[in-house]
Scaffold this motif. Sequence first.
Motif: not given
Lengths: 79, 79, 79, 377, 377, 377
Positions: E112, E146, E325-327, E360-361, E364
């Motif tokens: 994030q 996100g 991890g960024v989704s 990640g979801v 964000s």
Amino acid sequence: MPISELLLEAGLLMLVGMVVVFVFLTLLIFATKLLSKFAGQEELPQTLPAHPTSGEQAVPEHVVAAISAAVHQYKKNQK
Amino acid sequence: MPISELLLEAGLLMLVGMVVVFVFLTLLIFATKLLSKFAGQEELPQTLPAHPTSGEQAVPEHVVAAISAAVHQYKKNQK
Amino acid sequence: MPISELLLEAGLLMLVGMVVVFVFLTLLIFATKLLSKFAGQEELPQTLPAHPTSGEQAVPEHVVAAISAAVHQYKKNQK
Amino acid sequence: MEGLMTLWQSTALANFQSGQVIMMLVGGLLLFLAIKKGFEPLLLLPIGFGAILANIPLGGFTEEGGVLYYIYYIGIETGVFPLLIFMGVGAMTDFSALIANPKMLLLGAAAQFGIFATLFGAILLNLIPGFNFTLQDASAIAIIGGADGPTAIFLASKLAPELLGAIAVAAYSYMALVPIIQPPIMKALTTPEQRQIKMEQLRTVSQREKILFPLAVLFLTILFLPAATPLVGMFCLGNLMKECGVVDRLSKTAQNELINIVTIFLGLAVGSKLNAEDFLSVETLGILALGAVAFGVGTASGVIMAKIMGKFSSKPINPLLGAAGVSAVPMAARVVNKVGLEANPHNFLLMHAMGPNVAGVLGSAVAAGILLALVGG
Amino acid sequence: MEGLMTLWQSTALANFQSGQVIMMLVGGLLLFLAIKKGFEPLLLLPIGFGAILANIPLGGFTEEGGVLYYIYYIGIETGVFPLLIFMGVGAMTDFSALIANPKMLLLGAAAQFGIFATLFGAILLNLIPGFNFTLQDASAIAIIGGADGPTAIFLASKLAPELLGAIAVAAYSYMALVPIIQPPIMKALTTPEQRQIKMEQLRTVSQREKILFPLAVLFLTILFLPAATPLVGMFCLGNLMKECGVVDRLSKTAQNELINIVTIFLGLAVGSKLNAEDFLSVETLGILALGAVAFGVGTASGVIMAKIMGKFSSKPINPLLGAAGVSAVPMAARVVNKVGLEANPHNFLLMHAMGPNVAGVLGSAVAAGILLALVGG
Amino acid sequence: MEGLMTLWQSTALANFQSGQVIMMLVGGLLLFLAIKKGFEPLLLLPIGFGAILANIPLGGFTEEGGVLYYIYYIGIETGVFPLLIFMGVGAMTDFSALIANPKMLLLGAAAQFGIFATLFGAILLNLIPGFNFTLQDASAIAIIGGADGPTAIFLASKLAPELLGAIAVAAYSYMALVPIIQPPIMKALTTPEQRQIKMEQLRTVSQREKILFPLAVLFLTILFLPAATPLVGMFCLGNLMKECGVVDRLSKTAQNELINIVTIFLGLAVGSKLNAEDFLSVETLGILALGAVAFGVGTASGVIMAKIMGKFSSKPINPLLGAAGVSAVPMAARVVNKVGLEANPHNFLLMHAMGPNVAGVLGSAVAAGILLALVGG
Ligand code: NA
Ligand code: NA
Ligand code: NA
């Protein structure tokens, strides 16, 4: 707002934001571990067999009928 | 409204309500019997065969295709 | 509006309307021909095999599972 | 560190009111009942979740602009959601057993005494200090005895919106408790011999009868009880779509996707009415108590009616069937079947109980219409 | 020939403005990317089509009375559509991998940084003449990092509605570009040896854990970040419906028909905000540039975090996991798997990457809540 | 006994007006036609049921607060429901036959003469005392000749809402009557030899052509007839979703659940406009008569156009194909096939008739656009 002040604000937001994200998700790590301690594993044998048949409509009869018809049709087409 | 009056009203409601429910559903009994007299039984042989095939989309072709593919895949997985 | 004027308007509408419909759909004929010239045929071999498998969910596993169960049930019922 | 202060001020921790905490626990209890105990999960899960969301300090779910606010405003205040559910239920209902044996309608009528006795009881409760139910309130509470969720929500939204949350929760909870509430009453009012009575087999019903039946119901409702037509009308539309055989794709959508979508929203919207102000009052306790009375009285009056009918009928009537008259489809019919099997393991009453069971749905919709007509003005 | 004149006046040819033509080309480009390049077609196709419709001279789609006007007004301005999508996504998400290895949440947190660094970057851009982003604008833009469509749309609709079109387009485009953006960054920050690290097999997770997890997430969000509860709450509702096993028909509808219907409408409504006035500005270029930065920084900080964790962890951690991890579920996890396989053809990282991916979801959504709380007021 | 009095006052019996009784009979007739005769049951069943509900004295369905009021207000007055139906129809339409033989578009054009001749006829009817159609009314009536339900409802809701009920009923009824109306006209205008003409086999069409075709249609509509873009745009969106192959889940939802849900609501809302005041007038008789004229003229002009084209074409053209130009997909194409088979049992025209058939859909949407542009202002 002058840009320097905006930059300061943005920097603060960045700091506070990342701190809160990390604190929050770290708390969630502990919560999850706690959860696993109390809720993990034990009821596996009990749920595993229950699951596949639990569905309210495992395979309804009319689906079976439709599929049997379809399979029949398919076999016929194959010939 | 004083409570005595409310109670009277409630009692009347109870009386009127139950009477109307019974009258209404009794009328429906007669209506249903009338219905059965005029509409019952006769057309059975005519509708029974019609029903199973009536479906607008008995088994559409793409379903057959999908199922044939699935059956194929299933057979392969079985081996 | 007096009826004679209305009739005139309606007649004009009829004329203009039919002309525009014909002009528009004639343009579409040319557009379609143009389209077919540039986009027609060539990529057929390439798309045909692509199509049946392109689906985001060609035949998802749980469908296969459901169908295999249904086929099984169907075979059992047949006996 | 002004940002951190703002953030702290915006946490729930700094803003929780005790009422909200309790309501969240209520929501959690509903989730527990739904998931772990299987209490009407399709409704109680979204209701419980909605209750939690609605009580989040600063969450703003139920204020203008909040998602639950919109859902309630569009779906419940207009009455549209319960009516759509009723349409879907109609499309899932099979009246065959009732058409084959229409006298069962009397059992569906008798069981509505649970409603009207409860109405009287609610007014009686006013004698206890702290209770102050109007006739509207009492009517909305009494409909719990109808054992029919969408009917209860529809009526409560018209007559007593501030009690809607408690009423819906009570209605669905008691419906889930039917297998516990009914058997003792059924056994107390019948002898083992009576419970063993075998019924004659039901005749098959023609498609034409099934098509005309919902129209006949609608016709009578129009003539004598227009106030019930929203409920009965949408129910009959669903049933007609199912039975006519020419609009299967509409009927299937009404029974599946549409009712599922509306159920999610309806549950959330009902949950959004579970706020501390309305729910944490002695009145809620009264509603819960009255709801239990309503189910009990409805069950008892159904069974008694069945016994009376049995005396005058040439064909045998098992008095247990009366208990199915409260509706709670198909749970009550299953309970009848189960209690019947206990008395005689070879006596399957399920199909016979479906008649009074669906009669109970009609009966409570009619009762709702009467209440709307008489106290709704 | 007055009629023909009226007709001519009512043609687009006589009324086109250059901005509209360009926006239609943008819409066409989005359709091309969606159909031919497979860029998130479920969203970009309706967005592109909506952009074309919205820019038809005299089409009136976005004026009061136009269909896109209503859809936007009902679905986006209220926030309902993104929340329903989020509920559906929740019902499609499997948290098993994360519950089995909760430390992966740190990777979802680290990624994030892409958001908050971009926020700073957006304000920095104000140094260039022509850019004039407020903190609200900058926050809405930053959320592109996100890598989560509905979150971005929800936040943008609250903080900077006039940038909504550009932000949504950027978010979905870069999500589609994840397989191109991420690998070079991942490779630059890791050695081939690091990329070959094998992870321990994940334990199986009990159903009870899966049921309680969304409730725990909701609970923490309520306590500490109520501003994130609309997003997190609907997500957790969807996930609870999926995992509890007692409301399968609701869960399936939420995952299929409901999310499909809402997706069509959401796409069209987002497309309707692609008007020349808002979109054809230097700010859009800035947004596109910042979006790329956001994805890059998020990926990098995830990978770096994974390396740091690897140093302190007793069990081996493959640093590639950080990129997930960024989704951008499940694309980013697949990219991790693919890059891992390039280093070691026998090392399947997919299941392990699902942990940081779903983290990640959550990350964000939490970041969105923070931004709403701090600059949303 | 005040209660009983109130109840009696609230019955329909005490409040019926003769007009309502007649309208209920009309509703019943529509149900009969739908269920027993199979007249477009998907629409006529909900329309008929809606008509019954709307005419219940004290039912309040169409007053503010009534469920039909909301449905009409939200779905028809905004134009959203017909447009969604049109999107779904687009997603069900296969343009292959038309792309393979685009000249068939001329047949779709010619058949629209049914619309414009009817417009003239409606104004002519004003010569008879009692008729007083404005140009708007006449246009809305004329669109019945388009043989396309959602187009008719969309146009009528914009130009003549008070005639909407009669127009929709006429449109769907005549569409159901296509197999009765068309054959005599087709036979009267052709010789048995002409009816036996065999067509050349159609070439296969590439996926790329099918993807680009709806975009080409949209493009031309935007350029020359923006007033038709709501209808044509939504139709093309549906068709593009179907053909592009990358958003199958959206396309399937548009073709199934979404169109089913909207169809139920659309039917009910149309039915709610069947009130005595608007419907029980000599104008309705005029509309019914004009509708029959429209279908007849459309069929005839299609056939004549096909004969003219046959004279100038190098390839043989069976004049029966012209009848399919009225649209009424796929009924009219089937009728062509059937009449063709009567003349030559080995001549299957179905696939060839699909070309003019879908051309007719485009043609009537174009005609609707022209009418909106010229008399809609
Ligand atoms: Na009941
Ligand atoms: Na994310
Ligand atoms: Na047409």
